[in-house]
Design a protein around this motif. Sequence first.
Motif, PDB file in Angstrom:
ATOM      1  N   GLU A   1       1.800   2.160  -3.457  1.00 51.20           N
ATOM      2  CA  GLU A   1       0.726   2.822  -4.222  1.00 51.20           C
ATOM      3  C   GLU A   1       0.724   4.324  -3.921  1.00 51.20           C
ATOM      4  O   GLU A   1       0.459   5.143  -4.802  1.00 51.20           O
ATOM      5  N   ARG A   2       1.048   4.667  -2.667  1.00 55.57           N
ATOM      6  CA  ARG A   2       1.086   6.082  -2.278  1.00 55.57           C
ATOM      7  C   ARG A   2       2.348   6.751  -2.787  1.00 55.57           C
ATOM      8  O   ARG A   2       2.348   7.946  -3.075  1.00 55.57           O
TER       9      ARG A   2
ATOM     10  N   ASN B   1      -0.693  -3.367  -9.548  1.00 54.55           N
ATOM     11  CA  ASN B   1      -0.394  -2.292  -8.588  1.00 54.55           C
ATOM     12  C   ASN B   1       1.061  -1.820  -8.728  1.00 54.55           C
ATOM     13  O   ASN B   1       1.859  -2.416  -9.454  1.00 54.55           O
ATOM     14  N   ALA B   2       1.366  -0.718  -8.040  1.00 56.91           N
ATOM     15  CA  ALA B   2       2.681  -0.072  -8.186  1.00 56.91           C
ATOM     16  C   ALA B   2       3.801  -0.967  -7.657  1.00 56.91           C
ATOM     17  O   ALA B   2       4.905  -0.987  -8.222  1.00 56.91           O
ATOM     18  N   TYR B   3       3.536  -1.694  -6.576  1.00 50.72           N
ATOM     19  CA  TYR B   3       4.546  -2.632  -6.044  1.00 50.72           C
ATOM     20  C   TYR B   3       4.899  -3.662  -7.116  1.00 50.72           C
ATOM     21  O   TYR B   3       6.079  -3.911  -7.386  1.00 50.72           O
TER      22      TYR B   3
ATOM     23  N   ASP C   1       0.830  -1.210   0.000  1.00 51.86           N
ATOM     24  CA  ASP C   1       0.000   0.000   0.000  1.00 51.86           C
ATOM     25  C   ASP C   1       0.861   1.255   0.000  1.00 51.86           C
ATOM     26  O   ASP C   1       0.515   2.256  -0.639  1.00 51.86           O
TER      27      ASP C   1
ATOM     28  N   PRO D   1      -5.273   1.285  -0.476  1.00 50.20           N
ATOM     29  CA  PRO D   1      -4.979   1.957  -1.756  1.00 50.20           C
ATOM     30  C   PRO D   1      -4.615   1.006  -2.897  1.00 50.20           C
ATOM     31  O   PRO D   1      -4.928   1.282  -4.049  1.00 50.20           O
ATOM     32  N   ALA D   2      -3.943  -0.112  -2.589  1.00 48.02           N
ATOM     33  CA  ALA D   2      -3.437  -0.984  -3.674  1.00 48.02           C
ATOM     34  C   ALA D   2      -4.403  -2.132  -3.958  1.00 48.02           C
ATOM     35  O   ALA D   2      -4.866  -2.809  -3.032  1.00 48.02           O
ATOM     36  N   ARG D   3      -4.680  -2.344  -5.242  1.00 45.18           N
ATOM     37  CA  ARG D   3      -5.425  -3.547  -5.647  1.00 45.18           C
ATOM     38  C   ARG D   3      -4.526  -4.768  -5.477  1.00 45.18           C
ATOM     39  O   ARG D   3      -3.314  -4.666  -5.618  1.00 45.18           O
ATOM     40  N   ARG D   4      -5.109  -5.916  -5.192  1.00 44.94           N
ATOM     41  CA  ARG D   4      -4.366  -7.178  -5.129  1.00 44.94           C
ATOM     42  C   ARG D   4      -4.839  -8.071  -6.276  1.00 44.94           C
ATOM     43  O   ARG D   4      -6.028  -8.057  -6.615  1.00 44.94           O
TER      44      ARG D   4
ATOM     45  N   PRO E   1       4.806   5.613  -5.574  1.00 45.12           N
ATOM     46  CA  PRO E   1       5.336   4.680  -6.577  1.00 45.12           C
ATOM     47  C   PRO E   1       6.767   5.003  -6.986  1.00 45.12           C
ATOM     48  O   PRO E   1       7.523   4.102  -7.365  1.00 45.12           O
TER      49      PRO E   1
ATOM     50  N   ARG F   1       4.549  -3.462 -10.337  1.00 44.19           N
ATOM     51  CA  ARG F   1       5.275  -2.831 -11.468  1.00 44.19           C
ATOM     52  C   ARG F   1       6.741  -2.600 -11.099  1.00 44.19           C
ATOM     53  O   ARG F   1       7.641  -2.817 -11.912  1.00 44.19           O
TER      54      ARG F   1
END
Length: 317
Positions: free
Chosen positions: A86-87, A141-143, A83, A266-269, A89, A145
């Motif tokens: 996501e905040r 999600n940003a993680y 998460d 905030p992050a989709r899984r 990236p 990526r």
Amino acid sequence: MQTNKESGLRGQRVAVTGAAGQVGEYLCWALETAGADVWRLGHHPGAGVDTAFDLTSAKAVRDRILRCQPAAIIHAAAYTDVDGAERDPGLAMAVNGEGSAHVAAAAKEAGAYLLGVGTDFVFPGDGGAPYREGDATNPVNAYGRSKLAGEQAILAADASFAVARTAWVYGGPGKHFPRTLLRLLRDRGSIEVVDDETSSPTYASDLAEALAALTIARGAGIFHLVNEGHATRFALARDVARAAGLDPAVVQATTTADFLRKTPLPARRPPNSSLRNERAAALGIRLRPWQDAVAAYVPKLAKEMRIAPAVAATTGE
Ligand SMILES: NC(=O)c1ccc[n+]([C@@H]2O[C@H](COP(=O)([O-])OP(=O)(O)OC[C@H]3O[C@@H](n4cnc5c(N)ncnc54)[C@H](OP(=O)(O)O)[C@@H]3O)[C@@H](O)[C@H]2O)c1
């Protein structure tokens, strides 16, 4: 898996990034047991860290790795707050993407073998699972990526380098799913857990043994190292409760949509990012079924947390 008797690591210098992390701690222990000369590279000075540096500094990474002159590097450090990524990236990419590229460049210059630790979150989880090593990636999600950028940088740096993706890792003194679940059960007596998020729960100790074995084998390319099989969070939670000596009925099923209504994240899984180990298995490196790993680890955890008597009291047993 044989990593401790006359292993190919005996006397070899192996550097571990993220040495004070969850996987790193188990890994250093497994490598030392296998006779390796382990160098613990950490983020901050402290117990279990020989030398500390920030992965975002190409110079610091190069200096420390060239000074160490390892035969192999296992790169377990990462920005792992899904998460948080996501905040921010940019930070996740700087650590997981560019930081991995710095480690890969330094490994190449030092002439060391490099094994990076990757994640199931590079997959979208929308129907292709269990994923094989060659399946198309598409993180949600940003993680994911940032971790995908890291694995691409490692594999592009040298054809002999490797990335071992893993998933839902638990074990050790820090925060992880079984520990959090048992703490919540101790505090509340019962809990709702999502039944529509699936992956391959993996015991850090089994992962560490497999990473050491893959380093001995000098595996190249992408590997999937997970305990065999897959589970929803709910199925895992019930198994953890059972292994802790509790009535599994203290865990009830809910949906991700319901959970997120109460606790927005905030992050989709990815809904189902379970992994299939085909390439490491072909080298004789397999992890036991996830249920066996839970049965081996959780009773020790429950004892350490003094969990069974407290929850048994709250559930009237
Ligand atoms: N845990 C899981 O469920 C899971 C699942 C799939 C893949 N993975 C992958 O497995 C690997 C190990 O994860 P883990 O569970 O051991 O995570 P962890 O416990 O969070 O450990 C990560 C380590 O990386 C260090 N680190 C973070 N930012 C850094 C930076 N800028 N420079 C240097 N070091 C830095 C951390 O140090 P500080 O804490 O001091 O910042 C920490 O020691 C990671 O590559 C992760 O992506 C984990």
